[in-house]
Write a protein that holds these residues in place. Structure first.
Motif, PDB file in Angstrom:
ATOM      1  N   ASP A  20      10.543 -17.709  12.706  1.00  0.00           N
ATOM      2  CA  ASP A  20       9.679 -18.859  12.469  1.00  0.00           C
ATOM      3  C   ASP A  20       8.722 -18.667  11.288  1.00  0.00           C
ATOM      4  O   ASP A  20       8.533 -19.599  10.502  1.00  0.00           O
ATOM      5  N   THR A  50      18.455 -21.094   8.715  1.00  0.00           N
ATOM      6  CA  THR A  50      17.394 -20.798   7.761  1.00  0.00           C
ATOM      7  C   THR A  50      17.626 -21.508   6.436  1.00  0.00           C
ATOM      8  O   THR A  50      16.723 -22.150   5.886  1.00  0.00           O
ATOM      9  N   TYR A  93      12.387 -29.757  10.444  1.00  0.00           N
ATOM     10  CA  TYR A  93      12.569 -28.591  11.312  1.00  0.00           C
ATOM     11  C   TYR A  93      12.988 -28.945  12.741  1.00  0.00           C
ATOM     12  O   TYR A  93      13.984 -28.406  13.243  1.00  0.00           O
ATOM     13  N   ALA A 136       4.501 -25.519  14.572  1.00  0.00           N
ATOM     14  CA  ALA A 136       5.682 -26.360  14.715  1.00  0.00           C
ATOM     15  C   ALA A 136       6.325 -26.183  16.083  1.00  0.00           C
ATOM     16  O   ALA A 136       7.129 -27.023  16.490  1.00  0.00           O
ATOM     17  N   ARG A 142       8.262 -25.012   5.233  1.00  0.00           N
ATOM     18  CA  ARG A 142       7.842 -26.190   5.987  1.00  0.00           C
ATOM     19  C   ARG A 142       6.428 -26.613   5.602  1.00  0.00           C
ATOM     20  O   ARG A 142       6.144 -27.791   5.374  1.00  0.00           O
ATOM     21  N   ALA A 191      16.438 -27.853  14.375  1.00  0.00           N
ATOM     22  CA  ALA A 191      16.311 -26.933  15.506  1.00  0.00           C
ATOM     23  C   ALA A 191      16.946 -27.519  16.765  1.00  0.00           C
ATOM     24  O   ALA A 191      17.606 -26.796  17.527  1.00  0.00           O
ATOM     25  N   VAL A 214      17.010 -25.296   6.688  1.00  0.00           N
ATOM     26  CA  VAL A 214      15.598 -25.700   6.662  1.00  0.00           C
ATOM     27  C   VAL A 214      15.077 -25.692   5.230  1.00  0.00           C
ATOM     28  O   VAL A 214      14.398 -26.641   4.787  1.00  0.00           O
ATOM     29  N   CYS A 270      14.019 -29.098   3.175  1.00  0.00           N
ATOM     30  CA  CYS A 270      12.676 -29.236   2.612  1.00  0.00           C
ATOM     31  C   CYS A 270      12.722 -29.413   1.097  1.00  0.00           C
ATOM     32  O   CYS A 270      11.958 -30.204   0.527  1.00  0.00           O
ATOM     33  N   CYS A 291       7.333 -29.588   9.258  1.00  0.00           N
ATOM     34  CA  CYS A 291       7.216 -29.083  10.631  1.00  0.00           C
ATOM     35  C   CYS A 291       7.588 -30.110  11.688  1.00  0.00           C
ATOM     36  O   CYS A 291       8.020 -29.746  12.780  1.00  0.00           O
ATOM     37  N   GLY A 294      17.257 -34.111   7.708  1.00  0.00           N
ATOM     38  CA  GLY A 294      17.464 -32.972   8.596  1.00  0.00           C
ATOM     39  C   GLY A 294      18.659 -33.166   9.512  1.00  0.00           C
ATOM     40  O   GLY A 294      19.465 -32.241   9.706  1.00  0.00           O
ATOM     41  N   LEU A 304      10.489 -19.506   8.035  1.00  0.00           N
ATOM     42  CA  LEU A 304      10.725 -20.943   7.887  1.00  0.00           C
ATOM     43  C   LEU A 304       9.416 -21.686   7.639  1.00  0.00           C
ATOM     44  O   LEU A 304       9.394 -22.687   6.922  1.00  0.00           O
ATOM     45  N   ASP A 305       8.350 -21.193   8.232  1.00  0.00           N
ATOM     46  CA  ASP A 305       7.073 -21.889   8.170  1.00  0.00           C
ATOM     47  C   ASP A 305       6.542 -21.971   6.744  1.00  0.00           C
ATOM     48  O   ASP A 305       5.777 -22.885   6.414  1.00  0.00           O
TER      49      ASP A 305
END
Length: 441
Positions: free
Chosen positions: A385, A232, A319, A360, A392, A323, A235, A239, A315, A104, A388-389
């Motif tokens: 979110d 976005t 992330y 997260a 994640r 972030a 992420v 992942c 998460c 990340g 993205l979740d």
């Protein structure tokens, strides 16, 4: 009656994965229709179907954790390396988290997602509180017998407290010995009943997938993603690298086929993607880890629930790293080497500090406060979110199945005939019924 039995029998003959994919495709179509044409009732229906399905799964989690861990701990009297198993599990949780957060950070430094963002920081606010390093200590102690919390939003439970409570009760059963056998037999029977109920709920996954993915498509469009497009994509790419590069390399290093792993774990990974709930997916994760990947049930019953509260490569590693870099760049704050080391530290250790807490966002606020970055940045990221979740959570759940598999292989406990077996039914058939006289064998 016969006119209905024939179509029903035909549906039952369709492989489960085909049913889930059909639900996914139909959900995308219905979600697009609801969004494109503003069909409010369809959007509400999709939301209701998805919410009810996740609610059913989540409701089954407390009895599953309690009964499975109590029985598993009691059965560990036959296992000489129980402490070593727990230590290996924690070690591999940390190793994979460290690799994930490093990925990340590297992606964030290469792509500069904050500088590429078309979003203003003026008026940014966030008053949702923040994660604390003390949360881990307070989270370990159950507030009541089942770790239940009741507020204006209704009743909820703390999974970490349930794990601790079940471990203590299981240890007490071991200590008491023979007088505790009636209680242990009751727990075994209760576990069999819970497994049967879970099987019925899991069979609803195609319908739940339809509602969950349909709702996601109807609610979130490119207009929300566009201002933070680089973030976005970062992420999702991060992942994907962990999922399809790092995990396969770890499996290969242990002589295991990545293809077999993903074919066995895919039902849980897929459900995690559409449900966005590691805890809601946990019953299915535990099931496929045991029935498809060959991890002993007694070990899986401990490792998977524990992983669902503390093992979050998506998460809690990828992330928050991306972030934090994004927020720092948005507010014009330069990060140094010690800041990146702090990000890595928080990602590896912080997931335990926020275990049992929801979302997260808690992990992100813990990271930002540790680095001294403005919490207003959280408010800027909240709009996208849910999008993205999805990725994640899929990464989280894959890691929660991977670590028990790797540890079981390293300790000589993995049933490789099951791991390498055919995947005619990705859910491994009917639920396992554990008889009292054989459960401790």
């Amino acid at each position: 009656m016969s006119s209905f039995s024939a179509p029903l029998a035909a549906v039952r003959r369709v492989p489960f994965w085909v049913q889930v994919v059909a639900g996914l495709v139909l959900g995308v179509v219905l979600g697009f229709v609801a969004r494109q044409y503003g069909v409010g009732w369809l959007d509400t229906t999709l939301d209701t179907i998805g919410s009810v399905f996740v609610g059913l799964l989540t409701a089954a989690v407390p009895p599953l954790i309690l009964t499975a861990i109590i029985v598993s701990v009691a059965n560990l009297r036959q296992v000489s390396n129980a402490a070593r198993l727990a230590g290996q599990t924690l070690l591999w949780f940390a190793i994979t988290s460290l690799v994930a957060v490093t990925i990340g950070i590297v992606i964030g430094l290469v792509t500069n997602p904050g500088r590429a963002a078309d979003i203003s920081t003026e008026g940014a606010t966030f008053d949702g509180g923040s994660g604390s390093w003390l949360d881990f200590l307070t989270g370990l102690v159950p507030a009541n017998f089942l770790g239940l919390n009741v507020d204006e939003g209704g009743a909820s439970f703390n999974a970490l407290q349930l794990v601790v409570l079940a471990l203590v009760i299981g240890a007490a059963v071991l200590k008491v010995g023979e007088p505790a056998e009636p209680f242990l037999n009751f727990m075994r029977s209760a576990l069999s009943v819970v497994q049967q109920v879970l099987w019925w709920i899991i069979k609803l996954a195609p319908l739940g997938t339809l509602g969950l993915i349909g709702r996601a498509v109807s609610q979130y469009g490119w207009d929300l993603v566009a201002p933070l497009a680089t973030f976005t994509v970062d992420v999702y790419v991060g992942c994907a690298i962990v999922l399809f590069v790092v995990y396969p390399l770890i499996l290969r290093a242990h002589g295991l086929s990545p293809v077999k792993f993903f074919s066995g774990a895919w039902p849980a990974i897929q459900l995690a993607f559409v449900s966005r709930s590691s805890m809601g997916t946990m019953p299915l994760t535990q099931r496929v880890t045991n029935r498809n990947l060959g991890v002993p049930l007694d070990y899986a019953s401990f490792a998977v629930p524990f992983g669902a509260t503390t093992k979050m490569d998506g998460c809690a590693a990828i992330y928050p790293a991306l972030a934090a870099i994004t927020v720092a760049q948005l507010f014009g704050i330069d990060l140094g080497l010690q800041d990146y080391l702090l990000i890595a530290f928080v990602s590896v250790i912080g997931s335990a500090a926020t275990a049992g807490l929801t979302g997260a966002v808690v992990m992100l606020t813990l990271t930002l406060t540790t680095l001294g970055l403005p919490l207003e940045g959280v408010g800027l990221l909240l709009a996208i979110d849910p999008i993205l979740d999805m990725m994640r959570t899929a990464t989280n759940v894959a890691g929660q199945a991977l670590v028990p598999t790797v540890v079981a292989k390293r300790e000589g406990l993995l049933d490789e005939s099951v791991y390498n077996g055919r995947r005619d039914d990705p859910l491994g058939g009917a639920p396992e019924v554990r008889e009292p006289e054989t459960a401790a064998a």
